[in-house]
Scaffold this motif. Structure first.
Motif, PDB file in Angstrom:
ATOM      1  N   GLU A   1       0.682  -1.342   0.230  1.00 43.96           N
ATOM      2  CA  GLU A   1      -0.281  -0.037   0.373  1.00 43.96           C
ATOM      3  C   GLU A   1       1.445   1.288  -0.273  1.00 43.96           C
ATOM      4  O   GLU A   1       2.395   1.159   0.341  1.00 43.96           O
ATOM      5  N   PRO A   2       0.319   1.983  -0.681  1.00 44.85           N
ATOM      6  CA  PRO A   2      -1.023   2.635  -1.239  1.00 44.85           C
ATOM      7  C   PRO A   2      -1.030   1.701  -2.392  1.00 44.85           C
ATOM      8  O   PRO A   2      -0.138   2.313  -3.272  1.00 44.85           O
ATOM      9  N   VAL A   3      -2.022   1.075  -2.619  1.00 45.53           N
ATOM     10  CA  VAL A   3      -2.235   0.629  -3.406  1.00 45.53           C
ATOM     11  C   VAL A   3      -2.941   1.714  -4.982  1.00 45.53           C
ATOM     12  O   VAL A   3      -3.854   2.197  -4.620  1.00 45.53           O
ATOM     13  N   ARG A   4      -2.445   2.112  -5.595  1.00 46.30           N
ATOM     14  CA  ARG A   4      -3.358   2.999  -6.779  1.00 46.30           C
ATOM     15  C   ARG A   4      -4.408   2.704  -7.840  1.00 46.30           C
ATOM     16  O   ARG A   4      -5.656   3.114  -7.954  1.00 46.30           O
ATOM     17  N   ASP A   5      -3.780   1.279  -8.299  1.00 51.06           N
ATOM     18  CA  ASP A   5      -4.938   0.611  -9.258  1.00 51.06           C
ATOM     19  C   ASP A   5      -5.055  -0.655  -8.825  1.00 51.06           C
ATOM     20  O   ASP A   5      -4.432  -0.996  -8.661  1.00 51.06           O
ATOM     21  N   VAL A   6      -6.480  -1.271  -8.962  1.00 53.66           N
ATOM     22  CA  VAL A   6      -6.358  -2.676  -8.556  1.00 53.66           C
ATOM     23  C   VAL A   6      -7.540  -3.439  -9.180  1.00 53.66           C
ATOM     24  O   VAL A   6      -8.778  -3.315  -9.312  1.00 53.66           O
ATOM     25  N   SER A   7      -7.518  -4.323  -9.992  1.00 54.06           N
ATOM     26  CA  SER A   7      -8.591  -5.238 -10.678  1.00 54.06           C
ATOM     27  C   SER A   7      -8.492  -6.527  -9.772  1.00 54.06           C
ATOM     28  O   SER A   7      -7.053  -7.860 -10.159  1.00 54.06           O
ATOM     29  N   PHE A   8      -9.530  -7.376 -10.450  1.00 52.56           N
ATOM     30  CA  PHE A   8     -10.128  -8.748 -10.415  1.00 52.56           C
ATOM     31  C   PHE A   8      -9.934  -9.370 -10.724  1.00 52.56           C
ATOM     32  O   PHE A   8     -11.061  -9.144 -11.373  1.00 52.56           O
ATOM     33  N   THR A   9      -9.617 -10.982 -11.111  1.00 52.27           N
ATOM     34  CA  THR A   9     -10.823 -11.432 -11.586  1.00 52.27           C
ATOM     35  C   THR A   9     -11.539 -12.668 -10.714  1.00 52.27           C
ATOM     36  O   THR A   9     -10.569 -13.026 -10.168  1.00 52.27           O
ATOM     37  N   GLY A  10     -12.571 -13.408 -11.079  1.00 53.55           N
ATOM     38  CA  GLY A  10     -12.951 -14.277 -10.497  1.00 53.55           C
ATOM     39  C   GLY A  10     -13.462 -13.744  -9.216  1.00 53.55           C
ATOM     40  O   GLY A  10     -13.613 -14.476  -8.302  1.00 53.55           O
ATOM     41  N   ASP A  11     -14.537 -12.577  -9.726  1.00 54.94           N
ATOM     42  CA  ASP A  11     -15.106 -11.831  -8.649  1.00 54.94           C
ATOM     43  C   ASP A  11     -16.236 -12.263  -8.234  1.00 54.94           C
ATOM     44  O   ASP A  11     -17.071 -11.920  -7.236  1.00 54.94           O
ATOM     45  N   GLU A  12     -16.784 -14.152  -8.708  1.00 51.21           N
ATOM     46  CA  GLU A  12     -18.271 -14.378  -8.146  1.00 51.21           C
ATOM     47  C   GLU A  12     -17.170 -15.684  -7.110  1.00 51.21           C
ATOM     48  O   GLU A  12     -18.638 -15.858  -6.140  1.00 51.21           O
ATOM     49  N   TYR A  13     -16.250 -15.491  -6.860  1.00 53.16           N
ATOM     50  CA  TYR A  13     -15.868 -15.917  -5.955  1.00 53.16           C
ATOM     51  C   TYR A  13     -14.652 -15.198  -4.908  1.00 53.16           C
ATOM     52  O   TYR A  13     -14.617 -15.263  -3.616  1.00 53.16           O
ATOM     53  N   VAL A  14     -15.238 -13.702  -4.903  1.00 53.15           N
ATOM     54  CA  VAL A  14     -14.693 -12.584  -3.704  1.00 53.15           C
ATOM     55  C   VAL A  14     -15.492 -12.654  -2.851  1.00 53.15           C
ATOM     56  O   VAL A  14     -16.766 -12.121  -3.309  1.00 53.15           O
ATOM     57  N   ALA A  15     -15.692 -12.479  -1.408  1.00 55.31           N
ATOM     58  CA  ALA A  15     -16.431 -12.797  -0.217  1.00 55.31           C
ATOM     59  C   ALA A  15     -15.977 -11.674   0.163  1.00 55.31           C
ATOM     60  O   ALA A  15     -14.917 -11.365   0.069  1.00 55.31           O
ATOM     61  N   THR A  16     -17.006 -10.891   1.240  1.00 51.28           N
ATOM     62  CA  THR A  16     -16.021  -9.959   1.806  1.00 51.28           C
ATOM     63  C   THR A  16     -16.902  -9.551   2.774  1.00 51.28           C
ATOM     64  O   THR A  16     -18.304  -9.870   3.157  1.00 51.28           O
ATOM     65  N   PHE A  17     -16.333  -9.069   4.041  1.00 56.60           N
ATOM     66  CA  PHE A  17     -16.735  -9.187   5.172  1.00 56.60           C
ATOM     67  C   PHE A  17     -16.007  -7.637   6.105  1.00 56.60           C
ATOM     68  O   PHE A  17     -15.469  -7.100   6.283  1.00 56.60           O
ATOM     69  N   SER A  18     -17.791  -6.912   6.762  1.00 60.62           N
ATOM     70  CA  SER A  18     -17.921  -5.649   6.676  1.00 60.62           C
ATOM     71  C   SER A  18     -16.746  -5.685   8.458  1.00 60.62           C
ATOM     72  O   SER A  18     -17.433  -6.126   9.342  1.00 60.62           O
ATOM     73  N   SER A  19     -15.547  -5.504   8.698  1.00 60.41           N
ATOM     74  CA  SER A  19     -14.893  -5.444   9.841  1.00 60.41           C
ATOM     75  C   SER A  19     -15.286  -4.236  11.165  1.00 60.41           C
ATOM     76  O   SER A  19     -14.628  -4.290  12.247  1.00 60.41           O
ATOM     77  N   SER A  20     -16.085  -3.179  10.222  1.00 56.52           N
ATOM     78  CA  SER A  20     -16.002  -2.040  11.529  1.00 56.52           C
ATOM     79  C   SER A  20     -16.900  -1.212  10.491  1.00 56.52           C
ATOM     80  O   SER A  20     -16.769  -1.009   8.874  1.00 56.52           O
ATOM     81  N   GLU A  21     -17.207   0.181  10.852  1.00 56.62           N
ATOM     82  CA  GLU A  21     -18.119   0.950   9.704  1.00 56.62           C
ATOM     83  C   GLU A  21     -17.084   1.487   8.778  1.00 56.62           C
ATOM     84  O   GLU A  21     -18.212   1.746   8.031  1.00 56.62           O
ATOM     85  N   TRP A  22     -16.432   1.368   8.925  1.00 54.06           N
ATOM     86  CA  TRP A  22     -15.318   2.388   7.969  1.00 54.06           C
ATOM     87  C   TRP A  22     -14.339   0.962   7.314  1.00 54.06           C
ATOM     88  O   TRP A  22     -14.049   1.891   5.728  1.00 54.06           O
ATOM     89  N   ALA A  23     -14.340   0.083   7.191  1.00 55.26           N
ATOM     90  CA  ALA A  23     -13.306  -0.946   6.722  1.00 55.26           C
ATOM     91  C   ALA A  23     -13.724  -1.793   6.438  1.00 55.26           C
ATOM     92  O   ALA A  23     -14.658  -2.393   7.520  1.00 55.26           O
ATOM     93  N   GLU A  24     -14.048  -3.287   5.380  1.00 49.80           N
ATOM     94  CA  GLU A  24     -14.072  -4.015   5.276  1.00 49.80           C
ATOM     95  C   GLU A  24     -12.414  -5.388   4.706  1.00 49.80           C
ATOM     96  O   GLU A  24     -11.442  -4.607   4.187  1.00 49.80           O
ATOM     97  N   ARG A  25     -12.610  -6.741   4.547  1.00 48.48           N
ATOM     98  CA  ARG A  25     -11.876  -7.188   4.047  1.00 48.48           C
ATOM     99  C   ARG A  25     -12.493  -8.219   3.133  1.00 48.48           C
ATOM    100  O   ARG A  25     -13.235  -8.805   3.530  1.00 48.48           O
ATOM    101  N   GLY A  26     -12.074  -8.363   2.567  1.00 50.94           N
ATOM    102  CA  GLY A  26     -12.075  -9.614   1.481  1.00 50.94           C
ATOM    103  C   GLY A  26     -11.612 -10.764   1.187  1.00 50.94           C
ATOM    104  O   GLY A  26     -10.027 -10.569   1.651  1.00 50.94           O
ATOM    105  N   PHE A  27     -11.721 -11.864   0.651  1.00 52.72           N
ATOM    106  CA  PHE A  27     -11.573 -13.233   1.213  1.00 52.72           C
ATOM    107  C   PHE A  27     -12.153 -13.868   0.028  1.00 52.72           C
ATOM    108  O   PHE A  27     -13.305 -13.955  -0.950  1.00 52.72           O
ATOM    109  N   CYS A  28     -11.621 -14.906  -0.516  1.00 55.57           N
ATOM    110  CA  CYS A  28     -11.675 -15.868  -1.522  1.00 55.57           C
ATOM    111  C   CYS A  28     -12.507 -17.139  -1.100  1.00 55.57           C
ATOM    112  O   CYS A  28     -13.304 -17.577  -0.063  1.00 55.57           O
ATOM    113  N   LYS A  29     -14.186 -16.911  -1.656  1.00 53.81           N
ATOM    114  CA  LYS A  29     -15.520 -18.152  -1.316  1.00 53.81           C
ATOM    115  C   LYS A  29     -14.368 -19.002  -1.030  1.00 53.81           C
ATOM    116  O   LYS A  29     -15.081 -20.177   0.161  1.00 53.81           O
ATOM    117  N   GLN A  30     -13.805 -19.512  -2.335  1.00 50.84           N
ATOM    118  CA  GLN A  30     -13.851 -21.016  -1.861  1.00 50.84           C
ATOM    119  C   GLN A  30     -12.541 -21.634  -1.901  1.00 50.84           C
ATOM    120  O   GLN A  30     -12.356 -22.728  -0.896  1.00 50.84           O
TER     121      GLN A  30
END
Length: 140
Positions: A47-76
């Motif tokens: 970080e800081p990351v200027r640009d980010v892109s993901f492939t396999g979006d259907e496998y990305v899940a998020t968890f809202s870990s606070s009011e201001w942030a979330e964490r992403g992980f692979c569902k599989q």
């Protein structure tokens, strides 16, 4: 001015790929209790990351870990993919996800939350919880 650097990576099962663009090869470490609980130790992040892109979006899940942030992980396979500030679109990408070892360890955040049982020898910039929140409040 140096040109942007691009890094690629994927989750353990390969279902999700990521490409990021950064101005440099700097990484930081977060010692907050959530990051340590999430990954079993401090979070090493690009970080800081200027640009980010993901492939396999259907496998990305998020968890809202606070009011201001979330964490992403692979569902599989459960691989940690990102920490993201919701309002700023600020991403921190776990370094272990990326296919590079050309990193420069430059910063530690939430240093006042670091347990005493580990220490890094690198000379880094260190920010407390209060300093981190003040830094992001100034961007709003």
């Amino acid at each position: 001015m140096a040109s942007d650097m691009q890094y690629q990576g994927k989750c353990l099962c390969g279902a999700v790929g990521v490409t990021i663009t950064m101005q440099d090869n700097h990484i930081s470490v977060c010692h907050c209790s959530m990051c340590r609980r999430w990954g079993g130790g401090p979070l090493f992040a690009a970080e800081p990351v200027r640009d980010v892109s993901f492939t396999g979006d259907e496998y990305v899940a998020t968890f809202s870990s606070s009011e201001w942030a979330e964490r992403g992980f692979c569902k599989q396979c459960g691989t940690h993919l990102f920490y993201r500030l919701k309002q700023e679109e600020h991403y921190a990408i776990p370094v272990g996800l990326l296919e590079s070892s050309d990193w420069e360890f430059t910063e530690q955040i939430f240093i006042d939350h670091k347990p005493e049982f580990y220490t890094f020898a690198d000379d880094t910039h260190m920010l407390t919880e209060e300093e981190v929140f003040a830094q992001h409040a100034n961007k709003s």
